[in-house]
Scaffold this motif. Structure first.
Motif, short mmCIF file in Angstrom:
data_model
loop_
_atom_site.label_atom_id
_atom_site.label_comp_id
_atom_site.label_asym_id
_atom_site.label_seq_id
_atom_site.Cartn_x
_atom_site.Cartn_y
_atom_site.Cartn_z
N PRO A 35 -27.31 -38.51 -40.34
CA PRO A 35 -27.89 -38.12 -39.08
C PRO A 35 -26.80 -37.52 -38.23
CG PRO A 35 -28.82 -40.20 -39.51
CD PRO A 35 -27.54 -40.04 -40.58
N GLY A 36 -27.18 -36.43 -37.75
CA GLY A 36 -26.19 -35.88 -36.65
C GLY A 36 -25.23 -34.87 -37.08
N CYS A 37 -24.94 -34.72 -38.38
CA CYS A 37 -24.26 -33.50 -39.03
C CYS A 37 -25.07 -32.37 -39.11
CB CYS A 37 -23.84 -33.91 -40.41
SG CYS A 37 -22.58 -32.76 -41.09
N GLY A 38 -24.23 -31.17 -38.38
CA GLY A 38 -24.79 -29.92 -38.21
C GLY A 38 -24.37 -28.95 -39.40
N GLY A 39 -23.32 -29.22 -40.12
CA GLY A 39 -23.07 -28.17 -41.10
C GLY A 39 -21.54 -28.09 -41.49
N CYS A 40 -21.18 -27.22 -42.40
CA CYS A 40 -19.68 -27.17 -42.75
C CYS A 40 -19.46 -25.75 -43.15
CB CYS A 40 -19.32 -28.28 -43.75
SG CYS A 40 -20.60 -28.23 -45.28
N LEU A 41 -18.24 -25.38 -43.06
CA LEU A 41 -17.70 -24.09 -43.39
C LEU A 41 -16.24 -24.22 -44.02
CD1 LEU A 41 -17.63 -20.96 -42.58
CD2 LEU A 41 -16.38 -21.63 -40.62
N LEU A 42 -16.23 -23.26 -45.03
CA LEU A 42 -14.58 -23.32 -45.74
C LEU A 42 -14.31 -21.81 -45.59
CD1 LEU A 42 -12.60 -24.94 -47.18
CD2 LEU A 42 -13.66 -24.21 -49.08
N LEU A 43 -13.13 -21.60 -45.16
CA LEU A 43 -12.49 -20.28 -45.23
C LEU A 43 -11.08 -20.25 -45.95
CD1 LEU A 43 -12.63 -19.54 -41.24
CD2 LEU A 43 -14.03 -18.72 -43.01
N GLN A 44 -10.92 -19.15 -46.62
CA GLN A 44 -9.67 -18.91 -47.55
C GLN A 44 -8.94 -17.83 -46.84
OE1 GLN A 44 -10.28 -17.43 -51.39
NE2 GLN A 44 -8.58 -18.33 -52.47
N GLY A 45 -7.61 -18.07 -46.77
CA GLY A 45 -6.73 -16.98 -46.17
C GLY A 45 -6.64 -15.88 -46.95
N VAL A 91 -23.00 -20.90 -38.50
CA VAL A 91 -21.74 -21.21 -37.74
C VAL A 91 -22.36 -22.01 -36.39
CG1 VAL A 91 -20.00 -20.03 -36.33
CG2 VAL A 91 -20.64 -19.23 -38.78
N PRO A 92 -21.69 -22.79 -35.94
CA PRO A 92 -22.09 -23.88 -35.09
C PRO A 92 -21.90 -22.99 -33.73
CG PRO A 92 -19.83 -24.29 -35.41
CD PRO A 92 -20.26 -23.27 -36.33
N GLY A 93 -23.12 -23.29 -32.92
CA GLY A 93 -23.44 -22.68 -31.52
C GLY A 93 -23.12 -24.03 -30.30
N ALA A 94 -22.54 -23.41 -29.27
CA ALA A 94 -22.13 -24.26 -28.20
C ALA A 94 -23.09 -25.52 -28.05
CB ALA A 94 -21.69 -23.70 -26.83
N ALA A 95 -24.40 -25.03 -27.87
CA ALA A 95 -25.33 -25.87 -27.55
C ALA A 95 -25.84 -26.73 -28.60
CB ALA A 95 -26.46 -25.20 -26.99
N GLU A 96 -25.21 -26.58 -29.97
CA GLU A 96 -25.94 -27.28 -31.20
C GLU A 96 -24.89 -28.24 -31.59
OE1 GLU A 96 -26.25 -23.61 -33.62
OE2 GLU A 96 -27.94 -23.13 -32.51
N ALA A 97 -23.64 -28.23 -31.31
CA ALA A 97 -22.51 -29.28 -31.76
C ALA A 97 -21.79 -29.72 -30.75
CB ALA A 97 -21.94 -28.35 -33.00
N ASP A 152 -18.89 -32.45 -31.58
CA ASP A 152 -17.46 -32.53 -31.91
C ASP A 152 -17.22 -32.06 -33.57
OD1 ASP A 152 -16.77 -33.66 -29.54
OD2 ASP A 152 -15.75 -35.49 -30.53
N ALA A 153 -16.14 -31.76 -33.80
CA ALA A 153 -15.87 -31.02 -35.27
C ALA A 153 -14.73 -31.60 -35.78
CB ALA A 153 -16.12 -29.64 -35.24
N ILE A 164 -16.30 -29.11 -40.41
CA ILE A 164 -17.59 -29.92 -40.65
C ILE A 164 -17.80 -30.20 -39.11
CG2 ILE A 164 -18.49 -31.46 -41.50
CD1 ILE A 164 -16.06 -31.79 -43.48
N TRP A 165 -18.96 -30.30 -38.70
CA TRP A 165 -19.47 -30.27 -37.34
C TRP A 165 -20.62 -31.15 -37.12
CZ3 TRP A 165 -19.58 -25.69 -39.54
CH2 TRP A 165 -20.89 -24.98 -39.86
N TRP A 166 -20.58 -32.08 -35.97
CA TRP A 166 -21.75 -33.00 -35.78
C TRP A 166 -22.13 -32.72 -34.28
CZ3 TRP A 166 -17.42 -33.87 -38.56
CH2 TRP A 166 -17.59 -34.52 -39.70
#
Length: 222
Positions: free
Chosen positions: A158-168, A120-126, A128-129, A179-181
């Motif tokens: 280059p520059g992509c940090g990861g991605c997350l998918l949530l279901q209600g 899960v992205p951290g403030a210092a690691e990402a 824009d998303a 998806i964050w960079w």
């Protein structure tokens, strides 16, 4: 970090729960909308206090605050908890929560994590998303596969940090993707051009509603 299958095709790997029940970690989803942007500094200060308070709870796995770049005065807080019981016990009517409610309109929901690549992205690691809101009209399995294809291809860039998918949980046909960079420039490059348009057309074929929102990581913590 690389996708779980060649060329980024396939579903995202499920997010590991704290007790081994993969893919079922519970998340709280809170949208805050300011009535007056002149109160943004006060609101952000109160939200930061609340994030620090939640961060002291052992039942919290991780959390992130997103500030919308497309919707003025809009913020999203995502928090991941060890169990539904921990989530429900984490929201007492305290002074900080009351102050947040006076400063902004609050929409609260919950979801289960359907997939994650990276942490899960951290403030210092990402920086824009891209937030992806989806209401399904087609099969969930097909959608999750196509979202994996969309997000997975970015992870080679280059520059992509990861991605997350949530279901209600209350509305299982509602999904929230992130998806964050590591920079705004990397996000710009990834979300422009034919590749992005082609993947989003595939998602749109399975959705009655599909919306993209550019956000910036405004805070995070354990």
């Amino acid at each position: 970090m690389t996708p779980n299958v060649p060329a980024g095709e396939g579903r995202l790997p499920p997010l590991a729960g704290s007790r081994g029940d993969r893919g079922r970690q519970i998340a709280s989803v809170q949208r805050f909308t300011l009535g007056d942007e002149r109160g943004a500094a006060e609101f952000e200060s109160e939200l930061a206090r609340q994030v620090r308070a939640w961060g002291r709870l052992r039942s919290l796995e991780s959390q992130v605050v997103l500030r919308s770049l497309d919707r003025s005065g809009s913020y999203l807080h995502l928090a991941f908890w060890r169990s539904p019981e921990h989530l429900f016990g984490a929201f007492p009517t305290d002074a900080v929560s009351a102050r947040l409610g006076r400063l902004a309109a609050v929409e609260a929901g919950q979801a289960v994590a359907a997939g994650l690549l990276g942490d899960v992205p951290g403030a210092a690691e990402a920086a824009d998303a891209l937030l992806v809101r989806v209401t399904l009209s087609g099969p969930a399995a097909a959608f999750e596969t196509r979202f994996g294809a969309l997000a997975g291809r970015f992870l080679y860039d280059p520059g992509c940090g990861g991605c997350l998918l949530l279901q209600g949980t209350l509305e299982p046909r509602a999904y929230l993707g992130l998806i964050w960079w590591h920079s705004a420039l990397a996000c710009d490059a990834a979300t422009q051009g034919d590749r992005f348009l082609d993947r989003t057309r595939q998602l749109r074929a399975l959705a009655s509603g599909l919306a993209f929102e550019r956000v910036r990581i405004a805070g995070a913590g354990a």
